[in-house]
Design a protein around this motif. Structure first.
Motif: not given
Length: 196
Positions: A54-59
């Motif tokens: 989810l953090a990668a998608a947010y980035d």
């Protein structure tokens, strides 16, 4: 008979000492139980997905948001609690912050965050913070409205508020905001708007 009286007198003198020691031990045990208790999970304990993906998608979405502002256009991005939690956990791990198991919840008008704070005197303490973040400066500025530590009542934890605020400020000072930004916090999400 005399030795029996002496033993009785010695036992009588020890009773007040034992009573005081027992009382102190019980009070300390009770205080530690409260200190190590839980202030409750953010957002009423709703389930959050903490998958690092989810953090990668947010980035990726943040990159597109930032690119639009760099092109001279205003932009907005909606951030879910799951994304904020996953991103916060990675950020705190990379900065070496003494905080674990962070959960970020958004409630109408403010943030509700809880986690475990590692202390220098040993043991971990559950902490819960509520407040808002001002994003109009070069670094975000947290305005804490509530600090809860363990199961202790707020008036007992007041002396620790400054310490907790300092930990939060130290982490926020590592984030640089390059654009004029505002955040609107709603139930379950935060909407960040940026302007060139």
């Amino acid at each position: 008979m005399f030795s029996m009286l002496r033993g009785l007198r010695t036992g009588c003198c020890l009773l007040p000492i034992l009573f005081v020691l027992t009382s102190v031990v019980l009070v300390v045990a009770f205080a530690l139980a409260l200190f190590r208790g839980s202030p409750g999970a953010c957002g009423g304990g709703r389930g959050l997905n903490t998958d690092p993906a989810l953090a990668a998608a947010y980035d990726e979405r943040w990159g597109a948001f930032n690119d639009q502002i760099l092109r001279g256009l205003p932009a907005s991005i909606a951030v879910s609690e799951d994304e904020a939690t996953a991103k916060s956990r990675i950020f705190l791990a990379l900065t070496g912050a003494p905080i674990d198991d962070v959960r970020v919840c958004f409630t109408e008008g403010g943030g509700d965050v809880n986690g475990t704070l590692s202390t220098p005197f040993g043991g971990d303490i559950a902490v819960r913070l509520r407040g808002t973040v001002d994003m109009t400066k070069a670094t975000p500025d947290a305005k804490l409205t509530s600090v809860r530590i363990g199961a202790l009542p707020g008036f007992v934890t007041k002396p620790f508020d400054r310490l907790i605020s300092r930990v939060v400020d130290d982490q926020l000072e590592q984030i640089i905001l390059f654009h004029d930004m505002t955040a609107e916090i709603h139930e379950g999400e935060a909407v960040i708007t940026g302007r060139p």
